[in-house]
Scaffold this active site. Structure first.
Site, PDB file in Angstrom:
ATOM      1  N   GLY B  31      47.031  45.748  16.665  1.00  0.00           N
ATOM      2  CA  GLY B  31      45.964  46.739  17.082  1.00  0.00           C
ATOM      3  C   GLY B  31      44.965  47.149  15.794  1.00  0.00           C
ATOM      4  O   GLY B  31      43.912  47.858  16.244  1.00  0.00           O
ATOM      5  N   CYS B 240      44.119  45.107  50.210  1.00  0.00           N
ATOM      6  CA  CYS B 240      43.248  44.233  50.242  1.00  0.00           C
ATOM      7  C   CYS B 240      42.966  43.533  51.805  1.00  0.00           C
ATOM      8  O   CYS B 240      43.828  43.547  52.520  1.00  0.00           O
ATOM      9  CB  CYS B 240      43.848  43.073  49.373  1.00  0.00           C
ATOM     10  SG  CYS B 240      42.759  41.435  49.426  1.00  0.00           S
ATOM     11  N   CYS B 243      44.441  39.846  51.785  1.00  0.00           N
ATOM     12  CA  CYS B 243      45.721  39.441  51.679  1.00  0.00           C
ATOM     13  C   CYS B 243      46.700  40.709  51.908  1.00  0.00           C
ATOM     14  O   CYS B 243      47.967  40.445  51.699  1.00  0.00           O
ATOM     15  CB  CYS B 243      46.103  38.772  50.370  1.00  0.00           C
ATOM     16  SG  CYS B 243      46.111  39.920  48.893  1.00  0.00           S
ATOM     17  N   CYS B 265      40.992  41.924  46.527  1.00  0.00           N
ATOM     18  CA  CYS B 265      41.586  41.771  45.282  1.00  0.00           C
ATOM     19  C   CYS B 265      40.380  41.388  44.113  1.00  0.00           C
ATOM     20  O   CYS B 265      39.790  40.476  44.584  1.00  0.00           O
ATOM     21  CB  CYS B 265      42.666  40.678  45.106  1.00  0.00           C
ATOM     22  SG  CYS B 265      44.042  41.214  46.215  1.00  0.00           S
ATOM     23  N   CYS B 271      44.926  36.627  45.064  1.00  0.00           N
ATOM     24  CA  CYS B 271      44.661  36.852  46.484  1.00  0.00           C
ATOM     25  C   CYS B 271      44.714  35.530  47.303  1.00  0.00           C
ATOM     26  O   CYS B 271      45.552  35.421  48.319  1.00  0.00           O
ATOM     27  CB  CYS B 271      43.156  37.233  46.702  1.00  0.00           C
ATOM     28  SG  CYS B 271      42.834  38.048  48.013  1.00  0.00           S
TER      29      CYS B 271
HETATM   30 ZN   LIG Z   1      43.895  40.053  48.199  1.00  0.00          ZN
END
Ligand SMILES: [Zn+2]
Ligand SMILES: Nc1ncnc2c1ncn2[C@@H]1O[C@H](COP(=O)(O)OP(=O)(O)OP(=O)(O)O)[C@@H](O)[C@H]1O
Ligand SMILES: [Mg+2]
Lengths: 256, 285
Positions: B31, B240, B243, B265, B271
């Site tokens: 970090g 989505c 999908c 997606c 996807c």
């Molecule tokens: Zn998708």
């Protein structure tokens, strides 16, 4: 009683030029110390040395810390000193914009110190901010407004709220009423006097204005050319100045 | 074929060693922003020159390289960075997340959990999370050094005061291993939880700002919040259209001139793999 702040032989030069020289005094809990003197006499230099903004060339500034008792803040580590700056100490700048975040709402300005010491409850932070805005006579409805939309007097009161919200024990103020209209100054002074009394604050106030110290300060130091030329109870110094320079100052010849 | 006018992966070996040192330092101090001497790359800043330099420093001839831009492998930016390394390093490339050993990304973390041995390289525009409220770099550096992070919460406070909730939805600040506050680059906050405890190495490169930072595998990463406004990894509340996935980050796309919209997606590889496996959304042809 142990002094809250014990200052010994503080000196600060800018190159060959004297900022302040050999300043020593004790400040006891609940006391307000005024520092007066003409422009360039070293008031801000001294205050900044005491508050850890400037490193003095010599001397010690012993603060009675909550955790470990008296500690020299000049030689303590920077993280410790910065921690003091946002907990037990407060610093009110002459120009509010030096002490405020102008891009952040009034509530965010007041809340910053709370969040800096670990407050993580939005509702609580907001309640405390609201309370403090009210205490410095800013309408709570302005909580989400930025300080850029505030008058000079309001900005200065916001700066005070932002500083006092964490309950500091020592407040440094550099010309807190400078640059304000006379009527605005009077209101701010009243407010400061009330807060100092109610909270039992200890404070060191730098000012040109003898009316400010008359109203707020228990004790007074008069500075000239970087040195303290006279110190004592405020009324004594103002009513019966011993040093020739204090006499000039009080006779208002040097008042600016 | 590798273009022989270039050293492997464009940068000379000395520069790559310098960047690797910065990466190793970053991995050792998760970090923490490590300064590095960013080089001119044959592409403008804003095109991921920081990420490109990090990728160049860690690529080996055996690697398989994937580049995504907002989740997609086929945007101009992704295509041009991919072809840059095909040309200068001759490495194999892929669009399949699981097959890639190094993935350079802008604005997303792939949906498919990354595994040990993979490296995720982020392109970072502004590495300093405190800059929004404190423009002085001398001061932000001190704040990091002294762990003075109250200001980060002031930013979140302002968000709630203005919007009623934490409206920051990209580049949502995180705390790493209880120590450094870090800007995760402009990924959606939906992706924040994936950064924590990730099996892959995560490297962040900011070209214009000359900073590199890193998360070694299995690092604790916590999104900042308030007790009464807890962090939420939100996304559009839809499935989505192609999908049917209900767990992936979605983009809203316009599909016809009549202003028809659909959610798909943002991770195109994810996807497509789901569709290939027979999953169907309600808008699928
Ligand atoms: Zn998708
Ligand atoms: N940063 C600096 N560099 C060089 N000299 C400085 C610096 N700051 C202050 N001085 C000098 O140190 C002396 C003390 O200045 P200081 O600002 O402490 O005075 P002051 O009493 O606060 O004055 P004022 O009432 O005008 O605010 C002055 O001679 C000033 O010119
Ligand atoms: Mg001054």
């Amino acid at each position: 009683m142990i002094p809250l702040l014990s200052v010994s032989d503080i000196s600060k030069h800018y190159g060959a030029h004297i900022g302040c020289s050999d300043v020593s005094f004790d400040l006891y809990p609940g006391e307000v110390m005024g520092i007066v003197g003409e422009s360039g006499s070293g008031k801000s230099t001294l205050l900044n040395c005491l508050a850890g903004h400037l490193v003095p060339d010599a001397g010690t500034v012993v603060f009675d810390t909550r955790a470990d008792g008296p500690r020299d803040t000049v030689s303590m580590s920077e993280p410790e000193r910065r921690m003091l700056s946002r907990t037990d100490w407060a610093f009110v700048h002459q120009h509010a914009r030096d002490g405020l975040r102008m891009g952040v709402s009034a509530g965010g300005n007041v809340g910053e110190r709370l969040m800096a010491v670990g407050d993580r409850h939005y509702g609580d932070i907001r309640d405390k901010a609201t309370d403090w805005l009210t205490r410095v006579e800013i309408d709570a409805a302005r909580i989400d407004d930025r300080p850029t939309t505030f008058s000079g007097g309001m900005q200065q009161r916001l700066q005070i709220a932002r500083n006092l919200v964490t309950g500091p024990r020592l407040v440094f103020m550099d010309e807190p009423t400078g640059g304000l209209d006379v009527s605005v100054q009077a209101r701010l002074l009243d407010l400061l006097r009330g807060l100092v009394r109610d909270m039992g604050l200890s404070a060191i106030i730098v000012t040109h204005d003898l009316a400010v110290v008359r109203l707020l300060a228990d004790r007074l130091m008069v500075m000239k050319s970087g040195r303290v030329v006279e110190a004592g109870l405020t009324d004594q110094v103002l009513d019966d100045p011993q040093h020739a320079y204090s006499q000039l100052l009080v006779s208002s010849v040097l008042q600016v | 074929m590798t273009d022989q006018a270039y050293n492997f992966a464009y940068l000379d070996e000395q520069t790559k060693r310098m960047i690797r040192r910065a990466i190793l330092k970053g991995l050792a101090i998760p970090g923490y922003q490590v300064p590095f001497a960013s080089r001119e790359m044959p592409m403008p800043y804003g095109w991921g020159t920081g990420g490109v330099q990090v990728s160049a420093a860690v690529l080996t001839p055996d690697d398989r390289f994937k580049v995504i831009d907002q989740g997609a492998d086929d945007t101009t930016n992704a295509v041009s960075i991919r072809s840059f390394f095909e040309r200068t390093a001759g490495v194999a490339t892929t669009t399949v997340t699981a097959d890639a050993s190094i993935i350079q990304t802008r604005h997303r973390i792939p949906e498919e959990p990354l595994t040990e041995g993979q490296v995720l390289v982020y392109q970072v525009p502004i590495p300093e999370p405190l800059r929004f409220l404190e423009p002085r770099e001398s001061e932000t550096r001190k704040m990091h050094a002294l762990e003075e992070y109250g200001l980060m919460h002031v930013k979140l406070y302002e968000d709630i005061a203005r919007h009623g909730h934490i409206a920051t939805s990209y580049a949502y600040p995180v705390k790493v291993e209880g120590r450094y506050v870090m800007d995760p680059s402009p990924i959606p906050k939906f992706d924040n939880p994936k950064m924590g405890d990730m099996a892959a190495i995560q490297l962040f490169g900011a070209g214009r700002e000359q900073r590199i930072y890193a998360l070694p595998p299995y690092t604790q990463v916590i999104s900042l919040d308030f007790e009464d406004h807890p962090f939420e990894a939100s996304k559009a509340n839809h499935a989505c259209g192609l999908c049917g996935s209900e767990d992936s980050y979605l983009d809203e796309v316009i599909i016809d001139d009549a202003g028809g919209r659909m959610f798909v997606c943002s991770d195109t590889d994810y996807c497509e793999a789901r569709q290939a496996a027979g999953h169907k959304g309600q808008d699928a042809a």
